[in-house]
Design an enzyme around this catalytic site. Structure first.
Site, short mmCIF file in Angstrom:
data_model
loop_
_atom_site.label_atom_id
_atom_site.label_comp_id
_atom_site.label_asym_id
_atom_site.label_seq_id
_atom_site.Cartn_x
_atom_site.Cartn_y
_atom_site.Cartn_z
CB CYS A 77 -0.99 -0.05 1.17
SG CYS A 77 -2.28 1.19 1.02
CG HIS A 169 -3.74 -3.48 3.36
ND1 HIS A 169 -2.72 -2.97 4.12
CD2 HIS A 169 -4.35 -2.43 2.78
CE1 HIS A 169 -2.72 -1.66 4.03
NE2 HIS A 169 -3.70 -1.30 3.21
CD GLU A 171 -1.25 -5.77 5.73
OE1 GLU A 171 -1.12 -6.27 4.59
OE2 GLU A 171 -1.23 -4.54 5.93
N GLY A 226 -3.29 -16.58 34.72
CA GLY A 226 -3.46 -16.44 33.28
C GLY A 226 -2.31 -17.11 32.52
CB VAL A 227 -1.93 -17.85 28.89
CG1 VAL A 227 -1.02 -18.75 28.07
CG2 VAL A 227 -3.37 -18.27 28.77
CB SER A 229 1.60 -14.41 34.92
OG SER A 229 0.41 -15.07 35.26
CE LYS A 520 -13.63 -2.78 21.98
NZ LYS A 520 -12.57 -3.11 22.91
CD GLU A 526 -14.52 -7.39 31.14
OE1 GLU A 526 -15.52 -7.53 31.90
OE2 GLU A 526 -13.68 -8.29 30.95
P1 XMP Z 1 -13.15 -3.78 26.49
O1 XMP Z 1 -14.13 -3.83 27.60
O2 XMP Z 1 -12.25 -2.59 26.54
O3 XMP Z 1 -12.22 -5.06 26.69
O4 XMP Z 1 -13.80 -3.94 25.14
C1 XMP Z 1 -11.22 -5.50 25.81
C2 XMP Z 1 -10.40 -6.55 26.54
O5 XMP Z 1 -9.71 -5.95 27.63
C3 XMP Z 1 -10.04 -6.59 28.85
N1 XMP Z 1 -10.09 -5.56 29.91
C4 XMP Z 1 -9.19 -5.45 30.92
N2 XMP Z 1 -8.10 -6.19 31.21
N3 XMP Z 1 -7.69 -4.81 33.09
C5 XMP Z 1 -7.37 -5.86 32.31
O6 XMP Z 1 -6.38 -6.55 32.62
C6 XMP Z 1 -8.77 -4.01 32.85
O7 XMP Z 1 -9.03 -3.05 33.60
C7 XMP Z 1 -9.56 -4.36 31.71
N4 XMP Z 1 -10.68 -3.83 31.17
C8 XMP Z 1 -10.98 -4.58 30.07
C9 XMP Z 1 -11.39 -7.23 28.59
O8 XMP Z 1 -11.61 -8.30 29.50
C10 XMP Z 1 -11.25 -7.66 27.16
O9 XMP Z 1 -10.52 -8.88 27.05
#
Ligand code: XMP
Length: 528
Positions: A77, A169, A171, A226-227, A229, A520, A526
């Site tokens: 591009c 693109h 990718e 989590g994965v 850590s 989203k 969230e």
């Molecule tokens: P949102 O809500 O922003 O979420 O669309 C996108 C991704 O981010 C995670 N998320 C967080 N992870 N601390 C974190 O470690 C936070 O405060 C936090 N807020 C959102 C969410 O679970 C999703 O995977």
């Protein structure tokens, strides 16, 4: 190594990923990097896309010396336009910005073959376009190797040098042959070997950790279950054994039995030296009455640092005692392990515009500044899928390796009202049923993230002859590549029916279950 020079496109990191998916190591650097500052010899260079136009006064340009290096170059591009701009072609505004799919028709040469970049991909392929400028005249010594309806110069190659440019693109996943095109470039044209594998990475990384940590000195690091850590902790354990100390802080807003499960897995199954600190009282008392999500995040973040520092100080004090006693001492605490991944690194090094200064990382915040710890980041070269592959090789249980992400502030941001032990308990039970049923239905791996949200509203219900007045649960499940965008997951209704009935039957305090059907954007993943 393939060097990717980033001109600020939102897709630049994907080019890096696609190269890695062909088992070729690729590194991203800002387009303004001077050649003499690159401390490796790339086997090929890819110039990324960009939000800029090559003719703008402030638009970014590559060090022209790259064209004299003799290594293969692929411009994507803006990268193609940059090649034209440098080598005597012409770029102009399109009448209409082109955004979306197009069909690339490959040029057939004398013997019926197509260019090496498209070898074996057929005569025509669907590609993704996203540009406002395009070539109006190719540079001298270039020929067309592919065109689309609206772009006569959609793909070009130099007549004698390995320099290529494509307007589309490759990718993005919307270009179905895109990954193959990148493969043709890096494997066939650049001649890269496919030696970037996690099997090779483990050995090299363990050796590197041993070298930088030296024969003495301890490393501490937080684990969350989590994965990232967990993989980082296991890798450290493989490298330096008990000189690595993992600390897990139970903040009171983890999932059901999570602290115990992590303890068993890390301590017993994986042999990692782990301390679990139950600080749930402290966290919950500081969270009392707080409803604002940012406030909740701040409290949890700060309290975490307090608890972690206190535990680190205990480990340091014990190390000091040991040192006084004798020769076998493992040394003082010198390093802090961080599970930083490559996307965080890219975020801090990618090109943000001609005047933007490079952002520095502050994952660590003010953490442990008195102890003056040095950072060790064994995963900083890896993408998430590479971390998962590494985890499998390190014998980390499959269930954990494939786990959905869980936010640091935990259930506190999924309880929409004030956080109390009782509210946490309700949400833990609901979450447990929800995830259990998703796993039983075999759907867990099709979902990027699934969780329940406890609403601070009460609704009327009926149980037997009794009227109830209890809280409402919202269930959420999304599919997503990178969480920048997400679609709600289309469950079979029978599964939703079963989950709903189990929740209302088994969890006291809930009489109504809803399912969140927002994508989203405009919603976020969230609720808070
Ligand atoms: P949102 O809500 O922003 O979420 O669309 C996108 C991704 O981010 C995670 N998320 C967080 N992870 N601390 C974190 O470690 C936070 O405060 C936090 N807020 C959102 C969410 O679970 C999703 O995977």
């Amino acid at each position: 190594t393939i060097l990717i020079l980033d001109f600020g496109s939102q897709y630049s990191h994907l080019i890096t990923r696609r190269c890695r998916e062909h088992n070729v190591y690729a590194e991203l650097m800002p387009c303004t990097t001077k050649l003499q500052d690159i401390n490796f010899k790339p086997k090929g260079i890819i110039l990324s896309g960009s939000p800029y136009s090559v003719y703008e006064k402030d638009s970014p340009h590559v060090d022209p010396a790259v064209f004299d290096l003799g290594v293969p170059i692929l411009g994507i591009c803006y990268g193609l336009q940059e090649i034209a701009w440098n080598l005597g072609g012409e770029v102009s505004k399109c009448d209409h910005r082109e955004y979306g799919p197009a069909d690339l028709v490959m040029t057939k040469f004398g013997n019926g073959s197509v260019d090496a970049l498209f070898n074996g991909l057929g005569d025509e392929t669907r590609v993704w376009m996203s540009h406002g400028d395009q070539l109006s005249k190719p540079p001298p010594d270039f020929h067309v190797i592919g065109h689309t309806n609206s772009a006569p110069y959609a793909a070009l190659a130099h007549n004698s040098k390995p320099i290529y440019g494509i307007q589309f693109h490759p990718e993005v996943t919307h270009s179905p042959s895109g990954k193959a095109v990148i493969g043709k470039f890096i494997l066939d044209i650049c001649g890269c070997r496919r030696n970037w594998t996690m099997e090779e990475f483990i050995g090299k990384e363990i050796a590197r950790i041993r070298e930088i940590c030296g024969p003495k000195g301890r490393v501490i690091g937080a684990v969350s279950g989590g994965v990232d850590s967990t993989v980082a902790a296991k890798l450290m354990h493989e490298a330096i054994g008990d000189r690595f100390h993992a600390i897990m802080v139970d903040n009171g807003v983890l999932r059901l039995n999570e602290a115990e499960q992590v303890n068993i897995m890390l301590n017993k199954d994986l042999g990692v030296n782990l301390t679990v600190v139950d600080a749930s009282d402290l966290f919950l008392s500081r969270l009392e009455g707080v409803e604002d999500p940012e406030q909740k995040r701040k409290i949890i973040g700060n309290t975490f640092i307090n608890v972690f520092e206190a535990e680190a100080a205990k480990i340091e004090a014990a190390a000091e005692e040991e040192e006084k006693k004798g020769a076998e001492a493992k040394g003082r605490v010198e390093w802090l392990l961080q599970g930083t991944l490559y996307p965080d690194v890219i975020e801090s090094i990618s090109f943000k515009g001609p005047s933007a200064t490079i952002k520095t990382h502050h994952n660590v915040g003010g953490l442990l500044k008195d102890m003056k710890l040095k950072l060790i980041e064994p995963l900083r070269e890896l993408f998430k899928d590479e971390v998962r592959a590494l985890g499998r090789l390190l014998s980390i249980p499959a269930q954990l390796v494939g786990r959905h992400p869980f936010p640091g502030p935990g259930l506190a941001i999924r309880i929409l009202g004030p956080v109390t032990r009782e509210q946490v308990r309700i949400l833990q039970l609901v979450d447990n049923i929800y995830i259990e049923e998703i796993r039983k239905a075999g759907l867990y791996d099709q979902i990027a993230q699934a969780f329940a949200v406890l609403l601070p509203v009460k609704a009327v219900g009926v149980m037997g002859d009794q009227r109830t007045y209890e809280q409402v649960i919202a269930l959420r499940a999304v599919q997503s590549e990178d969480f920048m965008t997400a679609d709600w997951f289309d469950f079979p209704t029978a599964i939703l029916r079963r989950i709903s009935s189990r929740i209302t039957n088994e969890v006291a305090g809930i009489n109504r279950v809803t399912y969140d059907i927002s994508s989203k954007p405009p919603a976020t993943v969230e609720w808070l």
